[in-house]
Design an enzyme around this catalytic site. Sequence first.
Site, PDB file in Angstrom:
ATOM      1  N   LYS A  35       0.849  -1.205   0.000  1.00  0.00           N
ATOM      2  CA  LYS A  35       0.000   0.000   0.000  1.00  0.00           C
ATOM      3  C   LYS A  35       0.884   1.255   0.000  1.00  0.00           C
ATOM      4  O   LYS A  35       2.102   1.164   0.211  1.00  0.00           O
ATOM      5  CB  LYS A  35      -0.909  -0.027   1.228  1.00  0.00           C
ATOM      6  CG  LYS A  35      -0.146   0.018   2.531  1.00  0.00           C
ATOM      7  CD  LYS A  35      -1.009  -0.385   3.725  1.00  0.00           C
ATOM      8  CE  LYS A  35      -0.201  -0.310   5.003  1.00  0.00           C
ATOM      9  NZ  LYS A  35      -0.835  -1.023   6.108  1.00  0.00           N
ATOM     10  N   TYR A 255      17.172  29.524   8.727  1.00  0.00           N
ATOM     11  CA  TYR A 255      15.963  30.205   9.201  1.00  0.00           C
ATOM     12  C   TYR A 255      15.892  30.198  10.723  1.00  0.00           C
ATOM     13  O   TYR A 255      16.173  29.181  11.370  1.00  0.00           O
ATOM     14  CB  TYR A 255      14.715  29.505   8.669  1.00  0.00           C
ATOM     15  CG  TYR A 255      14.407  29.805   7.223  1.00  0.00           C
ATOM     16  CD1 TYR A 255      14.196  31.108   6.788  1.00  0.00           C
ATOM     17  CD2 TYR A 255      14.311  28.773   6.299  1.00  0.00           C
ATOM     18  CE1 TYR A 255      13.901  31.372   5.461  1.00  0.00           C
ATOM     19  CE2 TYR A 255      14.008  29.020   4.973  1.00  0.00           C
ATOM     20  CZ  TYR A 255      13.815  30.332   4.560  1.00  0.00           C
ATOM     21  OH  TYR A 255      13.525  30.589   3.251  1.00  0.00           O
TER      22      TYR A 255
HETATM   23  C1  LIG Z   1       0.029  -2.037   6.676  1.00  0.00           C
HETATM   24  C2  LIG Z   1      -0.480  -3.347   7.125  1.00  0.00           C
HETATM   25  C3  LIG Z   1       0.389  -4.427   7.356  1.00  0.00           C
HETATM   26  C4  LIG Z   1       1.899  -4.303   7.278  1.00  0.00           C
HETATM   27  O1  LIG Z   1       2.392  -3.704   8.435  1.00  0.00           O
HETATM   28  P1  LIG Z   1       3.988  -3.539   8.645  1.00  0.00           P
HETATM   29  O2  LIG Z   1       4.090  -3.027  10.023  1.00  0.00           O
HETATM   30  O3  LIG Z   1       4.420  -2.540   7.630  1.00  0.00           O
HETATM   31  O4  LIG Z   1       4.573  -4.861   8.434  1.00  0.00           O
HETATM   32  C5  LIG Z   1      -0.177  -5.652   7.677  1.00  0.00           C
HETATM   33  N1  LIG Z   1      -1.516  -5.801   7.786  1.00  0.00           N
HETATM   34  C6  LIG Z   1      -2.377  -4.773   7.584  1.00  0.00           C
HETATM   35  C7  LIG Z   1      -3.834  -5.009   7.730  1.00  0.00           C
HETATM   36  C8  LIG Z   1      -1.896  -3.523   7.264  1.00  0.00           C
HETATM   37  O5  LIG Z   1      -2.745  -2.507   7.065  1.00  0.00           O
END
Ligand SMILES: *Cc1c(COP(=O)(O)O)cnc(C)c1O
Length: 359
Positions: A35, A255
């Site tokens: 994702k 800054y």
């Molecule tokens: C994002 C996500 C993961 C992966 O999590 P990590 O901590 O990046 O390994 C696994 N399961 C779900 C449902 C997620 O949304």
Amino acid sequence: MSRPSRVVIDKQALKHNFKHIQALAPHSKIMAIIKADAYGHGLVRVARTLSDADAFGVACLEEAEQLRIASITTPIVLLEGPHKATDLNDIVKLNLDIVLHNEFQLDILEQSKLDEPLHVWVKIDTGMHRLGFPLSKTDEVLKRVADCKNIKKPYRLMTHLATANEDSHPLTQQQLENFKQFCGDIDVEKTIANSAAVIGLPETHAEWIRPGLMLYGVSPMSDSHAEQIGLKPVMTLESELISIQKLEKGEPVGYGATWRCPEDMPVGVVAAGYGDGFPRHAESGTPVLVNGVRCALIGRASMDMLTIDLRNQPEARIGDRVVLWGESLPVEEIARHADTIPYELLCGVHKRLEFIERE
Ligand SMILES: *Cc1c(COP(=O)(O)O)cnc(C)c1O
């Protein structure tokens, strides 16, 4: 491109991390979580490199569609499921599996007429209280799932842990106990583990694991970095020195004039800033590598520039390479200096940057 900032994606490191995960959980299938544009690494690029994944997990239909347009045929799981009834047509068309986590989704599944039944992961809320059916409703829900013609059988079960990255947080054991009790003798495929659980809780591996962050060579644990657990960073954010000044003791830098030279010293300017996704809240002292040597960020990060203490690298010249995170400089460390988590830094790299793939 004349701007020297770029993101280098090391595909060998990505493959290495995937193999490492296989070795950690040899009996589990892998739903590689890609994702948020594969945590900033490039959705299609990562999916093509991880051709051995058993499935991909994405957050939304647009991501799934990009993968199908790129001719990726691996199963894809829509981690939030449908948001509205019309999503179901696209889900069938794109041949996606879904997470089913609330009654609204069950209602629209029951009321729709679909050409094909869907593979469904029924998500149970065992204590994180974000997505999932509450434990008190599960008997009723599973009966409706069993009766629903639009759900392919056997369905699958899933839960998500809230505290797996913290050493022995009591909620983790509570969630695992809740899931075990609820599953009882239901003989279907299950998935529990995110990266932290893949690493720290082998009892959670089950039929499927769902690693995200660790694929990219980053540790989800607050007290370790990736190399210590056999992972290699995939993303390196790098740039170059575009200017060097010799400043005198007491002169301010940047800054707000928040930082002053403690002695006469060289100060370098790097062509990258928060407009590229470098965290503006990174404090003075945040490490950067100049020609592979650790130097420190000083003063405030600007939109397109950072200022660097070059006392450790007095021979540095304009055009020299600067690494902001990645190879030999864990993003975990930068996140700690910027009061954030590595996830946010990786997802936040700006798409205006040039991406270079290293084979
Ligand atoms: C994002 C996500 C993961 C992966 O999590 P990590 O901590 O990046 O390994 C696994 N399961 C779900 C449902 C997620 O949304």
